[in-house]
Design an enzyme around this catalytic site. Structure first.
Site, PDB file in Angstrom:
ATOM      1  N   ASN A 152       1.192  -8.844 -43.613  1.00  8.85           N
ATOM      2  CA  ASN A 152       0.064  -9.390 -42.722  1.00  8.85           C
ATOM      3  C   ASN A 152      -1.006  -8.425 -42.343  1.00  8.85           C
ATOM      4  O   ASN A 152      -2.082  -9.077 -41.517  1.00  8.85           O
ATOM      5  CB  ASN A 152       0.674 -10.042 -41.521  1.00  8.85           C
ATOM      6  CG  ASN A 152       1.412  -9.131 -40.741  1.00  8.85           C
ATOM      7  OD1 ASN A 152       1.972  -7.996 -41.266  1.00  8.85           O
ATOM      8  ND2 ASN A 152       1.568  -9.573 -39.293  1.00  8.85           N
ATOM      9  N   ALA A 177       0.919  -1.199  -0.042  1.00  6.05           N
ATOM     10  CA  ALA A 177       0.137  -0.007  -0.125  1.00  6.05           C
ATOM     11  C   ALA A 177       0.916   1.261   0.003  1.00  6.05           C
ATOM     12  O   ALA A 177       0.291   2.570   0.048  1.00  6.05           O
ATOM     13  CB  ALA A 177      -1.042  -0.070   1.147  1.00  6.05           C
ATOM     14  N   ASN A 194      13.049 -22.094 -48.353  1.00  8.83           N
ATOM     15  CA  ASN A 194      14.241 -20.708 -48.120  1.00  8.83           C
ATOM     16  C   ASN A 194      13.480 -19.739 -48.224  1.00  8.83           C
ATOM     17  O   ASN A 194      12.796 -19.315 -49.560  1.00  8.83           O
ATOM     18  CB  ASN A 194      15.292 -21.024 -49.304  1.00  8.83           C
ATOM     19  CG  ASN A 194      16.227 -20.191 -49.187  1.00  8.83           C
ATOM     20  OD1 ASN A 194      17.275 -20.375 -48.732  1.00  8.83           O
ATOM     21  ND2 ASN A 194      16.099 -18.947 -50.234  1.00  8.83           N
ATOM     22  N   ASN A 207      16.486  -5.012  11.198  1.00 12.38           N
ATOM     23  CA  ASN A 207      15.105  -5.528  11.119  1.00 12.38           C
ATOM     24  C   ASN A 207      14.776  -5.614   9.537  1.00 12.38           C
ATOM     25  O   ASN A 207      14.634  -4.427   9.160  1.00 12.38           O
ATOM     26  CB  ASN A 207      13.987  -4.838  11.842  1.00 12.38           C
ATOM     27  CG  ASN A 207      12.395  -5.411  11.540  1.00 12.38           C
ATOM     28  OD1 ASN A 207      12.442  -6.551  11.290  1.00 12.38           O
ATOM     29  ND2 ASN A 207      11.390  -4.409  11.622  1.00 12.38           N
ATOM     30  N   ARG A 227       9.382   7.638  -3.839  1.00 13.76           N
ATOM     31  CA  ARG A 227      10.822   7.788  -4.161  1.00 13.76           C
ATOM     32  C   ARG A 227      11.220   7.346  -5.384  1.00 13.76           C
ATOM     33  O   ARG A 227      12.503   7.430  -5.972  1.00 13.76           O
ATOM     34  CB  ARG A 227      11.797   7.080  -2.880  1.00 13.76           C
ATOM     35  CG  ARG A 227      12.007   8.003  -1.659  1.00 13.76           C
ATOM     36  CD  ARG A 227      12.782   7.511  -0.636  1.00 13.76           C
ATOM     37  NE  ARG A 227      12.192   6.258  -0.246  1.00 13.76           N
ATOM     38  CZ  ARG A 227      13.134   5.418   0.606  1.00 13.76           C
ATOM     39  NH1 ARG A 227      14.272   5.596   0.627  1.00 13.76           N
ATOM     40  NH2 ARG A 227      12.820   4.267   1.161  1.00 13.76           N
ATOM     41  N   THR A 261       2.559   0.456   9.293  1.00 14.87           N
ATOM     42  CA  THR A 261       2.590  -0.971   9.035  1.00 14.87           C
ATOM     43  C   THR A 261       1.819  -1.738   9.712  1.00 14.87           C
ATOM     44  O   THR A 261       1.220  -2.811   9.242  1.00 14.87           O
ATOM     45  CB  THR A 261       4.088  -1.380   9.155  1.00 14.87           C
ATOM     46  OG1 THR A 261       4.625  -1.131  10.533  1.00 14.87           O
ATOM     47  CG2 THR A 261       5.005  -0.589   8.206  1.00 14.87           C
TER      48      THR A 261
END
Length: 459
Positions: free
Chosen positions: A381, A21, A372, A182, A26, A92
């Site tokens: 196409n 989230a 070939n 951590n 940055r 968090t």
């Protein structure tokens, strides 16, 4: 799913909460951070791959309303039930709590990880589940970075157990000197995890609800909190273009080492670029500055020559590709076939031993075995609205500078004259000619030059 860890209980179910989230400011890009790619795979896809391989049967991704593209990826891959929304973002711990309802009926271990760790592998997560199986109440992933300036410090007691995690802005000078940091990954029983999260407060410098607070809460309950240390590369995030490029470099180095160990020959491996799903068989040779975009399989004995770009393509055994060839999605090159310099192939199946050695575009259709394709051949196409197919039979010979206007079929053994524009089917063993008769005018060139010289003399 990865095999059970020795000593772990196969009855313990696994789930994952992926935090996705963040604003990603940055990165300075209109593309959401988690949709940037390493090895041709988005950061979020890579983390989802990893937790799936680690055996997580339930996955919840926490997203923000600011990134509809991230949500769309989660829904497409995992379904609507895998989405949890954090709004507004309050930290968090608040983010993980957004996944609480989605896991209300789950009983087992819940892994919490960030969505921007592109180099994380299932083997890096296995020790966390092993700690849980060995009786740890809360398992944490730690690492010892070269520069720990931005990371929370793991404060440990004399017995080596984690007591608490201190964020850099809240740390003392003594705590900032701690090397153990951590990594932001946690594993605990679902009920215990959300019980701690419900009690987290925002009494800190940033006034956010930190998930790191659960360590102190668990310790206060005399729960066992232990850490497993992983290499810095395994848990590194990709928050900036610089970090993204560093992650890409590490991924490429790993891929090169893997393929060299598998018997793929590379004269200059540092110049070859791989994707997350590249498949090269032992005995493949890769020259300098080759790019394997996603979706490429190359069988043994094939040679990929310098400066070729392959994407969504299959190359058969013993085939020769390049130099300077481009294989686009749907290109299927048969055994011993040749696709040479400045040839582009898109959605064409090329038969065994067929050759298109230079300066051609083959788009939508088939080329039969040992046919070939002369230099300058174009499969016309597209009419501006729809795509049509061109089919070349076995042993056919397409003269140089031929334009094949699809839909069209050139039969087995047939030929087209050089410079022809082929708009109708050519029967097997037939010859198609479509060009104006040649006229020679004797002396015309000499008279033209004399006229031009005289005109210049008068000026």
């Amino acid at each position: 799913m990865s095999p059970p860890i020795p000593g772990s209980s196969p009855m313990t179910a696994r789930a994952a909460v992926i935090l996705a989230a963040g604003q990603g400011t940055r990165m300075k890009s209109p593309i959401p951070k988690l949709l940037h790619k390493v090895g041709g795979r988005t950061l979020l896809d890579r983390v989802i791959d990893t937790v799936e391989l680690a055996g997580c049967e339930r996955i919840v991704v926490v997203v923000g309303d600011h990134s509809p593209g991230v949500r769309a990826l989660v829904v497409k891959r995992l379904g609507e039930g895998a989405v949890a929304v954090q709004d507004p973002p309050l930290g968090t711990a608040h983010a993980v709590l957004a996944a609480k309802d989605a896991l209300a009926d789950f009983n087992g271990d819940v892994l919490v990880t960030n969505g921007d760790c592109p180099l994380l592998q299932a083997a890096d997560l296995d020790p966390l589940f092993a700690l849980r199986a060995a009786g740890t109440d809360l398992a944490i992933m730690g690492f010892k970075p070269v520069d720990g300036l931005l990371y929370g410090r793991l404060i440990m007691g004399a017995d080596g157990h984690v007591i608490r995690v201190v964020e850099p802005k809240d740390a003392t000078a003594e705590e900032l000197a701690v090397k153990a940091c951590n990594a932001g990954m946690y594993c605990a029983d679902r009920a215990a995890l959300f019980g701690w999260l419900d009690r987290v407060d925002n009494n800190n410098a940033k006034q956010e609800y930190y998930i790191t607070s659960i360590v102190g809460l668990a310790t206060a309950e005399e729960k066992l909190v232990r850490v497993n240390f992983a290499p810095e590369n395994a848990v590194m995030g990709a928050d900036t273009p610089m970090q993204l490029s560093q992650a890409e470099a590490i991924f490429q180095a790993r891929a090169r080492a893997h393929f060299l160990a598998q018997g793929v020959a590379m004269a200059a491996p540092e110049t070859v670029h791989f994707s997350w799903d590249t498949q090269l068989a032992p005995g493949v040779q890769v020259e300098q500055f080759v790019v394997f975009a996603p979706g490429v399989t190359v069988e043994t004995g094939a040679v990929i020559r310098a400066f070729s770009h392959l994407e969504g393509a299959k190359v058969g055994a013993g085939a020769l590709i390049g130099p300077y060839a481009r294989l686009r999605p749907g290109a299927d090159i048969g055994e011993e076939a040749h696709i040479g310099n400045f040839v582009e192939v898109k959605k064409v199946k090329v038969g065994a031993g067929a050759k298109a050695n230079h300066l051609s575009y083959l788009g939508d259709g088939t080329v039969g075995a040992k046919a070939n394709i002369g230099a300058g051949t174009i499969f016309c196409n597209y009419d501006g609205f729809d795509k049509y197919e061109t089919h070349i039979g076995e042993n056919a010979f397409i003269g140089s500078n031929s334009a094949l206007v699809a839909p069209v079929t050139v039969g087995a053994g047939a030929m087209t004259g050089s410079g022809s524009v082929v708009t109708a089917d050519v029967p097997a063993d037939g010859l198609a000619l479509s060009r104006a008769p040649q006229q020679n005018k004797d002396g015309w060139a000499a008279r033209f030059r004399a006229m031009k010289i005289a005109q210049k003399a008068k000026k």
